[in-house]
Design a protein around this motif. Structure first.
Motif, PDB file in Angstrom:
ATOM      1  N   ALA A  78       0.805  -1.214   0.000  1.00 54.47           N
ATOM      2  CA  ALA A  78       0.000   0.000   0.000  1.00 54.47           C
ATOM      3  C   ALA A  78       0.844   1.272   0.000  1.00 54.47           C
ATOM      4  O   ALA A  78       0.388   2.324  -0.468  1.00 54.47           O
ATOM      5  CB  ALA A  78      -0.932   0.008   1.217  1.00 54.47           C
ATOM      6  N   ALA A  79       2.075   1.203   0.523  1.00 50.69           N
ATOM      7  CA  ALA A  79       2.909   2.395   0.664  1.00 50.69           C
ATOM      8  C   ALA A  79       3.493   2.828  -0.680  1.00 50.69           C
ATOM      9  O   ALA A  79       3.456   2.088  -1.672  1.00 50.69           O
ATOM     10  CB  ALA A  79       4.040   2.116   1.656  1.00 50.69           C
ATOM     11  N   ARG A  80       4.025   4.040  -0.710  1.00 46.37           N
ATOM     12  CA  ARG A  80       4.721   4.502  -1.906  1.00 46.37           C
ATOM     13  C   ARG A  80       5.905   3.575  -2.177  1.00 46.37           C
ATOM     14  O   ARG A  80       6.647   3.218  -1.263  1.00 46.37           O
ATOM     15  CB  ARG A  80       5.209   5.940  -1.705  1.00 46.37           C
ATOM     16  N   GLY A  81       6.076   3.206  -3.397  1.00 50.53           N
ATOM     17  CA  GLY A  81       7.074   2.213  -3.754  1.00 50.53           C
ATOM     18  C   GLY A  81       6.448   0.841  -3.983  1.00 50.53           C
ATOM     19  O   GLY A  81       7.097  -0.063  -4.499  1.00 50.53           O
ATOM     20  N   GLY A  82       5.162   0.709  -3.609  1.00 50.19           N
ATOM     21  CA  GLY A  82       4.455  -0.553  -3.779  1.00 50.19           C
ATOM     22  C   GLY A  82       3.611  -0.565  -5.038  1.00 50.19           C
ATOM     23  O   GLY A  82       4.075  -0.192  -6.128  1.00 50.19           O
ATOM     24  N   VAL A  83       2.354  -0.967  -4.900  1.00 43.72           N
ATOM     25  CA  VAL A  83       1.468  -1.158  -6.048  1.00 43.72           C
ATOM     26  C   VAL A  83       1.381   0.079  -6.928  1.00 43.72           C
ATOM     27  O   VAL A  83       1.579   0.012  -8.155  1.00 43.72           O
ATOM     28  CB  VAL A  83       0.048  -1.548  -5.565  1.00 43.72           C
ATOM     29  N   VAL A  84       1.081   1.226  -6.327  1.00 44.04           N
ATOM     30  CA  VAL A  84       0.857   2.439  -7.106  1.00 44.04           C
ATOM     31  C   VAL A  84       2.116   2.841  -7.872  1.00 44.04           C
ATOM     32  O   VAL A  84       2.061   3.175  -9.063  1.00 44.04           O
ATOM     33  CB  VAL A  84       0.388   3.591  -6.195  1.00 44.04           C
ATOM     34  N   THR A  85       3.262   2.797  -7.209  1.00 48.68           N
ATOM     35  CA  THR A  85       4.512   3.194  -7.855  1.00 48.68           C
ATOM     36  C   THR A  85       4.847   2.273  -9.020  1.00 48.68           C
ATOM     37  O   THR A  85       5.305   2.727 -10.085  1.00 48.68           O
ATOM     38  CB  THR A  85       5.665   3.193  -6.838  1.00 48.68           C
ATOM     39  N   ILE A  86       4.645   0.986  -8.853  1.00 43.43           N
ATOM     40  CA  ILE A  86       4.925   0.035  -9.939  1.00 43.43           C
ATOM     41  C   ILE A  86       4.059   0.345 -11.155  1.00 43.43           C
ATOM     42  O   ILE A  86       4.542   0.396 -12.293  1.00 43.43           O
ATOM     43  CB  ILE A  86       4.685  -1.408  -9.462  1.00 43.43           C
ATOM     44  N   LEU A  87       2.765   0.569 -10.920  1.00 40.46           N
ATOM     45  CA  LEU A  87       1.866   0.870 -12.036  1.00 40.46           C
ATOM     46  C   LEU A  87       2.206   2.214 -12.678  1.00 40.46           C
ATOM     47  O   LEU A  87       2.147   2.353 -13.910  1.00 40.46           O
ATOM     48  CB  LEU A  87       0.420   0.879 -11.541  1.00 40.46           C
ATOM     49  N   GLN A  88       2.586   3.189 -11.857  1.00 41.63           N
ATOM     50  CA  GLN A  88       2.962   4.496 -12.406  1.00 41.63           C
ATOM     51  C   GLN A  88       4.219   4.392 -13.271  1.00 41.63           C
ATOM     52  O   GLN A  88       4.335   5.067 -14.297  1.00 41.63           O
ATOM     53  CB  GLN A  88       3.173   5.497 -11.268  1.00 41.63           C
ATOM     54  N   THR A  89       5.144   3.529 -12.877  1.00 41.89           N
ATOM     55  CA  THR A  89       6.368   3.332 -13.670  1.00 41.89           C
ATOM     56  C   THR A  89       6.026   2.791 -15.052  1.00 41.89           C
ATOM     57  O   THR A  89       6.607   3.218 -16.061  1.00 41.89           O
ATOM     58  CB  THR A  89       7.316   2.372 -12.937  1.00 41.89           C
ATOM     59  N   TRP A  90       5.087   1.854 -15.091  1.00 44.19           N
ATOM     60  CA  TRP A  90       4.651   1.322 -16.392  1.00 44.19           C
ATOM     61  C   TRP A  90       3.981   2.414 -17.217  1.00 44.19           C
ATOM     62  O   TRP A  90       4.238   2.530 -18.440  1.00 44.19           O
ATOM     63  CB  TRP A  90       3.688   0.158 -16.197  1.00 44.19           C
ATOM     64  N   LEU A  91       3.148   3.239 -16.598  1.00 45.19           N
ATOM     65  CA  LEU A  91       2.452   4.275 -17.356  1.00 45.19           C
ATOM     66  C   LEU A  91       3.434   5.305 -17.906  1.00 45.19           C
ATOM     67  O   LEU A  91       3.283   5.765 -19.044  1.00 45.19           O
ATOM     68  CB  LEU A  91       1.406   4.960 -16.475  1.00 45.19           C
ATOM     69  N   VAL A  92       4.429   5.671 -17.123  1.00 46.34           N
ATOM     70  CA  VAL A  92       5.457   6.590 -17.613  1.00 46.34           C
ATOM     71  C   VAL A  92       6.143   6.001 -18.846  1.00 46.34           C
ATOM     72  O   VAL A  92       6.362   6.690 -19.850  1.00 46.34           O
ATOM     73  CB  VAL A  92       6.493   6.888 -16.505  1.00 46.34           C
ATOM     74  N   ASP A  93       6.480   4.723 -18.776  1.00 43.17           N
ATOM     75  CA  ASP A  93       7.128   4.052 -19.910  1.00 43.17           C
ATOM     76  C   ASP A  93       6.237   4.084 -21.146  1.00 43.17           C
ATOM     77  O   ASP A  93       6.695   4.367 -22.253  1.00 43.17           O
ATOM     78  CB  ASP A  93       7.448   2.608 -19.524  1.00 43.17           C
ATOM     79  N   TRP A  94       4.949   3.801 -20.955  1.00 46.75           N
ATOM     80  CA  TRP A  94       4.027   3.804 -22.096  1.00 46.75           C
ATOM     81  C   TRP A  94       3.905   5.202 -22.696  1.00 46.75           C
ATOM     82  O   TRP A  94       3.893   5.360 -23.918  1.00 46.75           O
ATOM     83  CB  TRP A  94       2.651   3.293 -21.656  1.00 46.75           C
ATOM     84  N   HIS A  95       3.806   6.215 -21.839  1.00 49.09           N
ATOM     85  CA  HIS A  95       3.704   7.593 -22.334  1.00 49.09           C
ATOM     86  C   HIS A  95       4.946   7.970 -23.128  1.00 49.09           C
ATOM     87  O   HIS A  95       4.853   8.640 -24.167  1.00 49.09           O
ATOM     88  CB  HIS A  95       3.507   8.554 -21.161  1.00 49.09           C
ATOM     89  N   GLU A  96       6.112   7.565 -22.630  1.00 43.18           N
ATOM     90  CA  GLU A  96       7.355   7.879 -23.338  1.00 43.18           C
ATOM     91  C   GLU A  96       7.391   7.215 -24.704  1.00 43.18           C
ATOM     92  O   GLU A  96       7.819   7.813 -25.698  1.00 43.18           O
ATOM     93  CB  GLU A  96       8.554   7.440 -22.501  1.00 43.18           C
ATOM     94  N   GLN A  97       6.936   5.973 -24.792  1.00 45.75           N
ATOM     95  CA  GLN A  97       6.941   5.265 -26.064  1.00 45.75           C
ATOM     96  C   GLN A  97       5.958   5.885 -27.058  1.00 45.75           C
ATOM     97  O   GLN A  97       6.185   5.869 -28.267  1.00 45.75           O
ATOM     98  CB  GLN A  97       6.591   3.790 -25.845  1.00 45.75           C
ATOM     99  N   LEU A  98       4.869   6.414 -26.531  1.00 44.87           N
ATOM    100  CA  LEU A  98       3.862   7.036 -27.399  1.00 44.87           C
ATOM    101  C   LEU A  98       4.175   8.498 -27.708  1.00 44.87           C
ATOM    102  O   LEU A  98       3.499   9.116 -28.536  1.00 44.87           O
ATOM    103  CB  LEU A  98       2.487   6.948 -26.722  1.00 44.87           C
ATOM    104  N   GLY A  99       5.178   9.053 -27.027  1.00 50.08           N
ATOM    105  CA  GLY A  99       5.509  10.458 -27.232  1.00 50.08           C
ATOM    106  C   GLY A  99       4.594  11.405 -26.481  1.00 50.08           C
ATOM    107  O   GLY A  99       4.532  12.597 -26.804  1.00 50.08           O
ATOM    108  N   TYR A 100       3.885  10.880 -25.466  1.00 51.81           N
ATOM    109  CA  TYR A 100       3.006  11.725 -24.661  1.00 51.81           C
ATOM    110  C   TYR A 100       3.812  12.395 -23.550  1.00 51.81           C
ATOM    111  O   TYR A 100       4.889  11.941 -23.173  1.00 51.81           O
ATOM    112  CB  TYR A 100       1.885  10.904 -24.020  1.00 51.81           C
ATOM    113  N   ARG A 101       3.247  13.459 -22.994  1.00 54.51           N
ATOM    114  CA  ARG A 101       3.921  14.131 -21.884  1.00 54.51           C
ATOM    115  C   ARG A 101       3.825  13.263 -20.625  1.00 54.51           C
ATOM    116  O   ARG A 101       2.967  12.380 -20.516  1.00 54.51           O
ATOM    117  CB  ARG A 101       3.308  15.508 -21.618  1.00 54.51           C
ATOM    118  N   HIS A 102       4.703  13.548 -19.684  1.00 51.95           N
ATOM    119  CA  HIS A 102       4.763  12.775 -18.440  1.00 51.95           C
ATOM    120  C   HIS A 102       3.416  12.867 -17.721  1.00 51.95           C
ATOM    121  O   HIS A 102       2.863  13.960 -17.546  1.00 51.95           O
ATOM    122  CB  HIS A 102       5.862  13.333 -17.537  1.00 51.95           C
ATOM    123  N   PRO A 103       2.864  11.738 -17.296  1.00 47.45           N
ATOM    124  CA  PRO A 103       1.580  11.778 -16.586  1.00 47.45           C
ATOM    125  C   PRO A 103       1.708  12.518 -15.260  1.00 47.45           C
ATOM    126  O   PRO A 103       2.760  12.501 -14.625  1.00 47.45           O
ATOM    127  CB  PRO A 103       1.237  10.301 -16.373  1.00 47.45           C
TER     128      PRO A 103
END
Length: 205
Positions: A78-103
């Motif tokens: 539940a803490a930062r570095g857990g579930v939310v951080t892992i999912l956010q890392t994936w979303l950042v990667d996807w945005h970068e690949q698509l050329g979108y701005r940082h979420p």
């Protein structure tokens, strides 16, 4: 690409070139959806922080040492570095690949969980088609769901069904089986192929 990178089953004609088949994409979507919302697995983690919470019975200690005030497994998820951080890392990667701005992340961790899950689900069809690490993403989301279910006591073991390989060997699969290899003849079955194998009881009858 002619086979799903997740379950390794052959892709249908309209899926050729994709990273994942439709069943595996839908499974990843269900795993994401199970995490978010006020009744989702992430919200349930906060109710499972205290010893005995989310368990079948009262907390019992075999030693005289005072128990920890919180359970570490749900806390780390539940803490930062857990579930939310892992999912956010994936979303950042996807945005970068698509050329979108940082979420942008807004609100507390529960709100951020809901936001990142919602955005990942929107982009999931693209990722299943074009992201080279979709198999890793699908595996990580499945693992996160399993860990949350275990930590909150929500885990329900899937029913294992005996089916018969073409060589006659009995295999045990579940409805969520990504793929299975027969130890007797080394035949490899993808998700849909495994579910189409005949039931062992019917074959024996």
């Amino acid at each position: 690409m002619t086979a799903c990178t997740v379950c390794h089953s052959d892709l249908y004609e309209n899926e050729l070139g994709h990273q994942a088949c439709r069943p595996c994409t839908e499974r990843a979507d269900r795993n994401l959806a199970a995490l978010a919302g006020p009744d989702g697995l992430y919200a349930k983690l906060s109710d499972s922080l205290h010893p005995g919470a989310g368990m079948a019975g009262p907390a019992v200690s075999g030693s005289r040492t005072a128990p920890l005030p919180v359970r570490l497994d749900p806390l780390s998820l539940a803490a930062r570095g857990g579930v939310v951080t892992i999912l956010q890392t994936w979303l950042v990667d996807w945005h970068e690949q698509l050329g979108y701005r940082h979420p942008r992340w807004e609100g507390d961790l529960q709100q951020q969980c809901d936001q990142v899950v919602g955005r990942l689900r929107v982009l999931l069809p693209w990722a299943a088609e074009a992201h080279g690490a979709f198999d890793e993403f699908a595996g990580e989301v499945s693992k996160i769901r399993f860990q949350c279910e275990t930590a909150t006591g929500s885990e329900k073991p899937p029913r294992r069904v005996p089916v018969t390989c073409i060589c006659g060997h009995v295999l045990k699969i579940t409805i969520d089986t990504a793929g299975v290899r027969c130890p007797a003849c080394e035949a490899q079955y993808g998700h849909s192929e495994a579910l189409q194998l005949p039931l062992a009881e019917r074959r024996a009858a």
